[in-house]
Write a protein that holds these residues in place. Structure first.
Motif, short mmCIF file in Angstrom:
data_model
loop_
_atom_site.label_atom_id
_atom_site.label_comp_id
_atom_site.label_asym_id
_atom_site.label_seq_id
_atom_site.Cartn_x
_atom_site.Cartn_y
_atom_site.Cartn_z
N GLN A 148 52.59 0.68 35.52
CA GLN A 148 51.99 1.69 34.66
C GLN A 148 50.49 1.45 34.52
N GLU A 149 50.10 0.19 34.36
CA GLU A 149 48.67 -0.14 34.27
C GLU A 149 47.95 0.23 35.56
N PHE A 152 47.49 4.07 35.76
CA PHE A 152 46.42 4.60 34.91
C PHE A 152 45.04 4.20 35.41
N ALA A 153 44.98 3.16 36.25
CA ALA A 153 43.70 2.78 36.85
C ALA A 153 43.42 3.58 38.11
N LEU A 251 37.41 -1.40 29.79
CA LEU A 251 38.76 -0.85 29.92
C LEU A 251 39.47 -1.42 31.15
N SER A 252 38.71 -1.67 32.23
CA SER A 252 39.30 -2.29 33.42
C SER A 252 39.75 -3.71 33.10
N GLY A 255 42.95 -3.60 31.33
CA GLY A 255 44.04 -3.33 32.27
C GLY A 255 44.39 -4.54 33.12
N ALA A 258 46.41 -6.95 31.06
CA ALA A 258 47.80 -6.49 30.95
C ALA A 258 48.56 -6.73 32.25
N LEU A 259 47.87 -6.51 33.37
CA LEU A 259 48.49 -6.70 34.69
C LEU A 259 48.93 -8.15 34.86
N GLY A 309 44.12 -7.72 26.46
CA GLY A 309 45.14 -6.98 27.21
C GLY A 309 46.31 -7.81 27.68
#
Length: 427
Positions: A148-149, A152-153, A251-252, A255, A258-259, A309
């Motif tokens: 999902q991450e 969205f990237a 924001l990257s 992400g 989170a990844l 994240g």
């Protein structure tokens, strides 16, 4: 770790379902950007573009649980594909008609949002029927959160590329064509065609009659709020530190964090009840948001964003297991769809709250909003923990066996009277 994910993806149908679902969700993931670019190209204002996106988002929030309930009742192919086609036709209408007449544009957004297929919830309902072992299902939930991450990237990049190669209208058409193809790939697969929901009790509240699920939704509303606020605060921070590239970097980094967190989390088996682990993960997530209020220089701020994240994807993956455990029998797709809706609504509220916070107090108060959101998410879990920890009742492990290709009822790996991971407290 890599071997575990490799084994998971080599399982028949697994890679296809994951890929098809991600492609099918592209229109939804990129709608805000695609609508903004098209509206601006047609001469519309940012305010109009925002209003159109808001209609799409509100319709999506309403449609997801309703379509999820329909999937639980009628099966995936009979709902998913018609919904995907209807949603795409709404975007086609928007691309062809443009902004004049304006009511048609709003109607197109309503149709596109309302009929967005609940592929996200559908995939999570399918995992237990596709994978052989419970630990693989848990890893699949983590991989789902990681993918999902990535989506969205990558999604906005595909929209931008389509605009550069063709036009804003073509970007709308191409992305939605890809979305229909993805949904088609899912619903013609054997697991999707054979999946059947467990028997359900007739109740107007559906999945929402589960107290544990309501607690989870309340918590993740505030996590969605935190993420929406971070997006706004990051833009405000960039305005003071060098422009839009800085906000993209923050924001990257979020992400990427989170990844990494999702990959590590899904690479091992965790002992203990997932409800207790979820509290720890949400607490870590909330703590990760606090240092952002320091608003240091660009490099340390980027590092802090990455750290913030790290626990997002693990918290989501654990939440998927908890949803599966607490969804009433026959409502699993609807329950997952409610999680999506709650998250999206929270995101929109966070965006709306962070704007005035930045306007009145500056960047630091803007980042205080996600910190408050994380704290509120944890507070909900702590205040209502008895509903979560009551959990589903355990059942005895079955002695029967099945072949890998034998279909199973909705997430009934343990032949439980209710769906969920109920034979072992492990996720």
């Amino acid at each position: 770790m890599a071997a575990g994910y490799g084994e998971l993806l080599r399982t028949p149908h697994a890679a296809r379902l994951l890929t098809g679902t991600l492609l099918g969700r592209l229109p939804n993931a990129t709608a805000a950007l695609a609508v903004l670019l098209f509206a601006r190209a047609e001469g519309g204002s940012y305010a109009l573009a925002g209003a159109l996106s808001a209609v799409y988002g509100a319709a999506n929030a309403v449609g997801q649980p309703l379509l999820g309930r329909a999937v639980d009742r009628l099966g995936q192919p009979r709902v998913m594909l018609p919904a995907a086609v209807a949603s795409a036709l709404g975007m086609v209408l928007f691309a062809v008609a443009g902004l004049d007449p304006l009511p048609v544009a709003y109607a197109a957004m309503l149709i596109a949002g309302l009929f967005t297929p609940p592929l996200e919830g559908g995939l999570r309902a399918l995992w237990p029927t596709v994978l052989r072992r419970e630990d693989q299902v848990h890893a699949a939930y983590a991989l789902d959160a990681v993918a999902q991450e990535v989506m969205f990237a990558v999604g906005p990049l595909l929209v931008t590329l389509s605009v550069a190669v063709w036009s804003e209208a073509a970007a709308l058409l191409v992305i939605n064509a890809v979305g229909v193809a993805g949904a088609l790939s899912v619903v013609v697969s054997r697991p999707s065609r054979q999946w059947r929901s467990a028997p359900r009790e007739a109740h107007w509240l559906g999945a929402l009659r589960s107290p544990g699920l309501l607690v989870l939704l309340g918590s993740f509303f505030f996590i969605g709020l935190a993420l929406g606020a971070i997006a706004v605060a990051a833009v405000a921070y960039a305005d003071e530190h060098g422009g839009g590239v800085v906000s993209s970097a923050l924001l990257s980094a979020l992400g990427v964090g989170a990844l990494v967190g999702g990959i590590v989390y899904g690479g091992r088996t965790w002992p203990g009840a997932p409800e207790r682990r979820l509290r720890l993960l949400v607490a870590a997530l909330a703590l990760g948001y606090l240092p952002l209020t320091l608003v240091p220089g660009v490099v340390p701020m980027t590092v802090l964003a990455g750290v913030a994240g790290v626990f997002l994807a693990p918290a989501l993956a654990c939440a998927f297991v908890v949803v599966d455990r607490h969804a009433p029998s026959g409502t699993v797709t609807e329950a997952f769809s409610w999680l999506v809706t709650t998250f999206v609504v929270g995101n929109a509220v966070g965006t709306a709250v962070a704007g005035p916070a930045v306007q009145l107090g500056g960047v630091a108060p803007g980042f205080a909003v996600p910190a408050a959101g994380g704290a509120a998410a944890l507070a909900v879990l702590l205040a209502a923990q008895r509903y979560l920890l009551a959990g589903p009742r355990p059942v005895v492990q079955p002695t029967t066996h099945r072949t890998p290709d034998e279909p199973r009822a909705e997430n009934d790996r343990n032949h439980a009277a209710e769906p969920g991971f109920r034979a072992r407290h492990q996720a």
